[in-house]
Design an enzyme around this catalytic site. Structure first.
Site, PDB file in Angstrom:
ATOM      1  N   LYS A  22       0.846  -1.208   0.000  1.00  0.00           N
ATOM      2  CA  LYS A  22       0.000   0.000   0.000  1.00  0.00           C
ATOM      3  C   LYS A  22       0.870   1.243   0.000  1.00  0.00           C
ATOM      4  CE  LYS A  22      -1.585   1.571   4.091  1.00  0.00           C
ATOM      5  NZ  LYS A  22      -1.252   2.961   4.426  1.00  0.00           N
ATOM      6  N   CYS A 116      -4.746  12.223  12.412  1.00  0.00           N
ATOM      7  CA  CYS A 116      -5.507  10.972  12.336  1.00  0.00           C
ATOM      8  C   CYS A 116      -5.426  10.349  13.726  1.00  0.00           C
ATOM      9  CB  CYS A 116      -4.918  10.040  11.280  1.00  0.00           C
ATOM     10  SG  CYS A 116      -3.387   9.289  11.797  1.00  0.00           S
ATOM     11  N   ASP A 307       5.007   0.574  12.003  1.00  0.00           N
ATOM     12  CA  ASP A 307       3.788  -0.071  11.485  1.00  0.00           C
ATOM     13  C   ASP A 307       3.664  -1.523  11.925  1.00  0.00           C
ATOM     14  OD1 ASP A 307       3.731   1.690   8.286  1.00  0.00           O
ATOM     15  OD2 ASP A 307       3.271   2.301  10.335  1.00  0.00           O
TER      16      ASP A 307
HETATM   17  C1  EPZ Z   1       4.337   6.971   6.372  1.00  0.00           C
HETATM   18  O1  EPZ Z   1       3.547   7.993   6.944  1.00  0.00           O
HETATM   19  C2  EPZ Z   1       3.439   5.752   6.275  1.00  0.00           C
HETATM   20  N1  EPZ Z   1       2.297   6.061   5.408  1.00  0.00           N
HETATM   21  C3  EPZ Z   1       2.955   5.355   7.661  1.00  0.00           C
HETATM   22  O2  EPZ Z   1       2.206   4.149   7.513  1.00  0.00           O
HETATM   23  C4  EPZ Z   1       4.169   5.075   8.533  1.00  0.00           C
HETATM   24  O3  EPZ Z   1       3.731   4.773   9.847  1.00  0.00           O
HETATM   25  C5  EPZ Z   1       5.092   6.298   8.558  1.00  0.00           C
HETATM   26  O4  EPZ Z   1       5.452   6.667   7.213  1.00  0.00           O
HETATM   27  C6  EPZ Z   1       6.379   6.047   9.332  1.00  0.00           C
HETATM   28  O5  EPZ Z   1       7.048   4.951   8.773  1.00  0.00           O
HETATM   29  C7  EPZ Z   1       2.487   6.058   4.076  1.00  0.00           C
HETATM   30  O6  EPZ Z   1       3.561   5.796   3.575  1.00  0.00           O
HETATM   31  C8  EPZ Z   1       1.277   6.358   3.240  1.00  0.00           C
HETATM   32  P1  EPZ Z   1       6.324  10.419   8.333  1.00  0.00           P
HETATM   33  P2  EPZ Z   1       4.079   9.522   6.920  1.00  0.00           P
HETATM   34  O7  EPZ Z   1       6.138  11.673   7.576  1.00  0.00           O
HETATM   35  O8  EPZ Z   1       4.903   9.747   5.728  1.00  0.00           O
HETATM   36  C9  EPZ Z   1       6.793  13.690  11.706  1.00  0.00           C
HETATM   37  C10 EPZ Z   1       0.416   2.683   7.815  1.00  0.00           C
HETATM   38  O9  EPZ Z   1       0.053   2.104   8.842  1.00  0.00           O
HETATM   39  N2  EPZ Z   1       6.599  14.666  10.626  1.00  0.00           N
HETATM   40  O10 EPZ Z   1       7.466   9.538   8.001  1.00  0.00           O
HETATM   41  O11 EPZ Z   1       2.915  10.407   7.148  1.00  0.00           O
HETATM   42  C11 EPZ Z   1       5.538  12.861  11.992  1.00  0.00           C
HETATM   43  O12 EPZ Z   1       4.703  13.544  12.887  1.00  0.00           O
HETATM   44  C12 EPZ Z   1       0.821   4.139   7.870  1.00  0.00           C
HETATM   45  O13 EPZ Z   1       0.506   2.138   6.683  1.00  0.00           O
HETATM   46  C13 EPZ Z   1       6.704  16.023  10.926  1.00  0.00           C
HETATM   47  O14 EPZ Z   1       6.929  16.409  12.067  1.00  0.00           O
HETATM   48  O15 EPZ Z   1       4.991   9.547   8.215  1.00  0.00           O
HETATM   49  C14 EPZ Z   1       6.106  11.588  12.578  1.00  0.00           C
HETATM   50  O16 EPZ Z   1       6.371  11.805  13.952  1.00  0.00           O
HETATM   51  C15 EPZ Z   1       0.548   4.763   9.235  1.00  0.00           C
HETATM   52  N3  EPZ Z   1       6.518  16.928   9.925  1.00  0.00           N
HETATM   53  C16 EPZ Z   1       7.435  11.416  11.843  1.00  0.00           C
HETATM   54  O17 EPZ Z   1       7.752  12.700  11.282  1.00  0.00           O
HETATM   55  C17 EPZ Z   1       6.265  16.542   8.631  1.00  0.00           C
HETATM   56  O18 EPZ Z   1       6.135  17.424   7.756  1.00  0.00           O
HETATM   57  C18 EPZ Z   1       7.394  10.404  10.714  1.00  0.00           C
HETATM   58  O19 EPZ Z   1       6.305  10.759   9.882  1.00  0.00           O
HETATM   59  C19 EPZ Z   1       6.174  15.162   8.344  1.00  0.00           C
HETATM   60  C20 EPZ Z   1       6.355  14.237   9.355  1.00  0.00           C
END
Ligand code: EPZ
Length: 420
Positions: A22, A116, A307
């Site tokens: 996904k 979310c 995850d």
């Molecule tokens: C991706 O989400 C995945 N989703 C998530 O999978 C996964 O848990 C996550 O990466 C971490 O591996 C998809 O790929 C569609 P991040 P993403 O940006 O990209 C902070 C699932 O279960 N952050 O890597 O949204 C954030 O708050 C889903 O399949 C900022 O602060 O996660 C978090 O603490 C859930 N500012 C950390 O970085 C930003 O602009 C990692 O988030 C972006 C992120």
């Protein structure tokens, strides 16, 4: 609404075919906004999030044909660049259209995704990087209004935190930018690697693929030719079924999987007593009768993935001893704990750290899914709980697991999808 009814069985056995990832599919579909012609994708999983993103693209004017194994997406007729709240609110990864729309059209409006269940999910790093590339960002009435009148310019981006979709967004923006963009502290998840590989094969030169420093040479606004590709296997789906084998002490074989994407997960399961037979595209788990306790800290790839945290927490309830699981990426990713406690699990939470005293007998009851991975943790618990476990609100589960109950039925699980 549907729910899953699960009853304990002695053991599972057989093979489970892993679907396409996904979290690879989502950026790869958004990437097609950069294409000059229709693109064929193999192995897209049949999950709700993919349907949502395809619907978003069709709302923008794209056309697509969804087959069982092959999907074609044609964005040559994109007519508008506004990703509206009604769609984005159902799937925050819709933010992945921001970079490609901006790169192609020089302007777009994307609804702020909002948080979310598992956390705030800010996108400040996405926006800051796009501003560095010459984008004017205006937040108005819940929308990101982004314009880059002179096109995007290549520059040196350093991410303060590793962000998976942030890295993907900037890779896609940089693909059509004027000049070279370097991304330092880039995410190295296999899903990001595949996005780079497909773009690189489509004429967007990318150096450092798979490392934390990417160098992308933009096409200066020219759309790209994207050849047919196949989505990589879903490592989180695979990890979830390995946990199903471990928690039910059953030998299961996963096929169409990439074991190299699961090193941290397999290593933790080995620590907990399982053994494995691994080939290039399959993994067989040989579980131990005694599950050992474990210490886990979730981190970015290639370390232990957040995850898989909920699934291992469910498994840890059956370990003989005390396990410690620390969630370091998201501020609210322990909502499965209260539901597991209602089933009899002995878990205590202290901030971002869960302490699980294992060896407890779980009892089936009505439980409520709260987010995608929490849902799968409750299914795992239901497989070994006494009595009947009804997992409600499985629309969360349907976002990311392709035919979960059918795959489990095929390995002898007693699991049914029923209507409330
Ligand atoms: C991706 O989400 C995945 N989703 C998530 O999978 C996964 O848990 C996550 O990466 C971490 O591996 C998809 O790929 C569609 P991040 P993403 O940006 O990209 C902070 C699932 O279960 N952050 O890597 O949204 C954030 O708050 C889903 O399949 C900022 O602060 O996660 C978090 O603490 C859930 N500012 C950390 O970085 C930003 O602009 C990692 O988030 C972006 C992120």
């Amino acid at each position: 609404m549907d729910y899953l009814q699960i009853k304990r069985v002695n053991s599972l056995s057989g093979n489970i075919k892993i679907s396409g990832a996904k979290n690879a599919s989502l950026p790869l579909i958004a990437m097609i906004i950069l294409a000059k012609q229709s693109v064929t994708i193999n192995n897209l999983p049949h999950v709700a999030d993919i349907n949502t993103l395809l619907k978003l693209l069709s709302n923008l004017g794209a056309k697509y044909e969804r087959g069982e194994h092959v999907t074609t997406v044609d964005t040559t007729s994109l007519t508008q660049t506004k990703a509206t709240y009604d769609i984005v609110k159902t799937m925050r990864a819709s933010i992945l259209v921001l970079g490609p729309l901006l790169a192609r059209f020089g302007h777009c409006e994307v609804s702020l995704p909002g948080g979310c269940a598992i956390g705030q999910r800010p996108i400040d790093l996405h926006l800051k990087a796009l501003e560095q590339m010459g984008t004017n960002i205006n937040i108005k009435a819940g929308y990101i209004e982004a314009t880059a009148p002179n096109g995007l310019k290549g520059c040196d981006i350093i991410f303060d935190k590793i962000t998976v979709t942030g890295t993907a967004n900037i890779i896609m923006a940089a693909a059509l930018a004027n000049g070279i963009t370097t991304i330092t502290n880039a995410a190295r998840e296999p899903e990001v690697v595949q996005l780079c590989e497909v773009l690189d094969k489509s004429g967007v030169k990318i150096d450092g693929i798979g490392t934390a420093i990417l160098k992308i040479t933009g096409t200066s606004g020219k759309l790209i030719n994207i050849n047919e590709f196949k989505v990589i296997p879903d490592r989180i789906e695979a990890g979830t079924y390995l946990c199903a084998g471990a928690i039910t002490k059953s030998e299961l074989t996963l096929t169409d999987v990439n074991p190299s994407h699961l090193s941290a997960v397999i290593s933790k399961l080995e620590e907990m007593g399982s053994k494995f037979t691994i080939s290039k595209t399959s993994i067989t788990i040989h579980p131990s009768n005694i599950i050992k306790p474990v210490k886990i800290v979730t981190q970015e790839y290639p370390a232990f993935p957040t995850d898989m945290q909920a699934q291992f927490l469910a498994l840890a309830t059956q370990a003989i001893g005390t396990s410690i699981i620390e969630e370091k990426l998201f501020e609210n990713r322990f909502m499965h704990v209260s539901e597991l406690q209602r089933m009899g699990a002995d878990i205590s939470l202290n901030g971002h750290v869960a302490t699980i005293n294992g060896g407890t007998k779980l009892s089936g009851t009505d439980v409520m899914a709260t987010d995608l991975r929490a849902s799968s943790a409750l299914v795992l618990a239901g497989l070994i709980a006494d009595g009947v476990t009804d997992v409600h609100r499985i629309y969360h589960l349907d976002r990311g697991y392709d035919s979960l109950e059918i795959k489990l039925q095929n390995v002898n699980a007693d699991i049914k999808r029923l209507k409330e």
